[in-house]
Each structure stands twice: as structure tokens, then as C-alpha cells.
Design an enzyme around this catalytic site. Structure first.
Site, PDB file in Angstrom:
ATOM      1  CG  HIS A 133      -2.127  -0.838   1.092  1.00 27.26           C
ATOM      2  ND1 HIS A 133      -2.132  -2.167   1.455  1.00 27.26           N
ATOM      3  CD2 HIS A 133      -3.375  -0.569   0.616  1.00 27.26           C
ATOM      4  CE1 HIS A 133      -3.332  -2.678   1.218  1.00 27.26           C
ATOM      5  NE2 HIS A 133      -4.103  -1.736   0.720  1.00 27.26           N
ATOM      6  CE  LYS A 137      -4.024  -0.478   4.589  1.00 31.48           C
ATOM      7  NZ  LYS A 137      -5.330   0.160   4.884  1.00 31.48           N
TER       8      LYS A 137
END
EC number: 1.17.1.8
Length: 238
Positions: A133, A137
Site C-alpha cells: 500500500h 496507510k
């Protein structure tokens, strides 16, 4: 349909764009002071929650008390999930929580569950989950990666838990990587000395997650009960 957005970060803004494009009205956008925001006079048919763990339980249950169904994708608060379900059922409304609202990811979940069932007695294969990600995040591993591991555990009696990075033989390792501008990539791999089997989902933008959340909100309006994205998917795939 009138929608309240609880959380107005990047995901909330994308949800707003898609909801407006589908003819809905956004009656509330809460980002700042979301932990203490007063929802008493909330005017909405459905609330979509992509907020923060500290605010999620209070805001979700407040919506239930007002008879407003909730679609939530906030992670990190699920120790209170069962209590939220109790409040939802007490007030005869509806709740749909998902670690990932992407239609593609939920198809991927179905594939993962089926593959786990097929592989459960093939002890020569080790299994692992990897997620990648964007660097913004906060949670690690992702809720989607945890869901994938939990599906495997539910279908494989040889696996009892998951662990981040390092795992024992009866556990599933989840490897979490953070790279710039990656919306989300999830891979489940089965490896033996002879070969490897891999399934993978790669998101190209936030649009898929946001569109799935709006579709879930459209689906849950007027319903009562506790639901999953699989319930939405079953109707879409009819």
C-alpha cells in the site's frame, strides 16, 4: 438518497464524487473533530463511515440510535464490533462492515476461499499473504490482508493464526510493504519445492473501493440486519 460521510479524507472525497455522479445528495461531511462531532440532528438515509478508529464506534452506534443504517470501512476498532451489532439490532436498523468494498476484491475473496478449501490437505505447500500500500496507510497489515488470512485459517485445519512477517508452521505470515502511490495490491501464494500457485488483486485507483461503498449504501437502504459485501455481491452477480 441522502448520504452522510463520516470521514472526509481521500476516500471520503472519492465516495462523494461517485455518489453525486450517481444522483445522490451528500447531507453531511465530517472530518475535523470527528471524535466529538454531534450527530444528533443527522439527516440521512445512510451513513458511510471511513473515519478513524477512535471515532468509529461512537459515530456508528449514534447512527443506529437514530435509525440510520451504516456502511463502514474503518479498520482498527473491531474489538467493539460485537457491541455495535447489539446496538444495531436493538434499534432495528442495518450494518454492513467490510475490510474492502471493491467489487474486484470481493470476487478475489471468493477465489481465495475456494483455493484455500482445495489446498487444505496439500501439506507440501506453504502459504503466505503479501500486501503493498501507499506510505500514508497507517494500519499494518491491511484489513484486507487479515481477511484473506482469516479465510484461509477457516478452511485449513493446519493453520491456527496469522503473524506479521514471521510465522510458525501452523501460522500464516503476512508481509506488509509500503511504497509511494500504491492504492493496494494483495497476493496469496502457495509454494512447494516443485511449483508455486499465486492469486493476486491489484487496485489501480481508489475508485473501485469508493464505488463499492456507494453500491453497498444503495443496497442497504431500507434494510434491517447485519450484512457483508458478499451479500451485495450475490445480488450483483444474479
Amino acid at each position: 438518497m441522502k448520504i452522510a460521510l463520516l470521514g472526509y479524507g481521500k476516500m471520503g472525497k472519492t465516495i462523494e464524487e461517485i455518489a453525486l455522479d450517481r444522483g445522490h445528495k451528500i447531507t453531511l461531511k465530517v472530518d475535523e473533530d470527528i471524535e466529538s462531532y454531534d450527530l444528533t440532528n443527522l439527516d440521512a438515509d445512510v451513513a458511510i463511515d471511513f473515519s478513524v478508529p477512535k471515532a468509529a464506534f461512537k459515530n456508528i452506534t449514534t447512527c443506529f440510535e437514530l435509525g440510520i443504517p451504516v456502511v463502514s470501512g474503518t479498520t482498527g476498532w473491531l474489538d467493539h464490533y460485537d457491541k455495535a451489532v447489539e446496538v444495531c439490532e436493538k434499534h432495528d436498523t442495518a450494518f454492513l462492515y467490510a475490510s474492502n468494498f471493491s467489487i474486484g476484491v470481493n470476487l478475489f475473496f471468493e477465489l481465495n476461499e475456494k483455493l484455500a478449501e482445495m489446498m487444505k490437505n496439500l501439506e507440501e505447500y506453504s502459504v503466505e499473504v503479501e500486501e503493498i500500500h501507499h506510505v500514508q496507510k497507517l494500519d499494518s497489515p491491511s484489513g484486507t490482508a487479515i481477511s484473506l488470512a482469516q479465510q484461509i485459517i477457516a478452511n485449513n485445519p493446519n493453520k491456527i493464526a496469522w503473524q506479521l512477517d514471521h510465522a510458525e508452521n501452523d501460522e500464516i505470515p503476512i508481509y506488509a510493504r509500503r511504497e509511494a502511490e500504491v492504492p493496494g495490491t494483495h497476493t496469496v501464494s502457495y509454494k512447494s519445492e516443485i511449483d508455486s500457485i499465486e492469486i493476486k488483486h491489484t487496485a489501480h485507483s481508489r475508485q473501485g473501493f469508493a464505488k463499492g461503498a456507494v453500491i453497498a449504501a444503495e443496497w442497504i437502504k431500507g434494510k434491517e440486519g447485519i450484512y457483508r459485501m458478499q451479500d451485495v455481491l450475490a445480488e450483483i452477480l444474479k
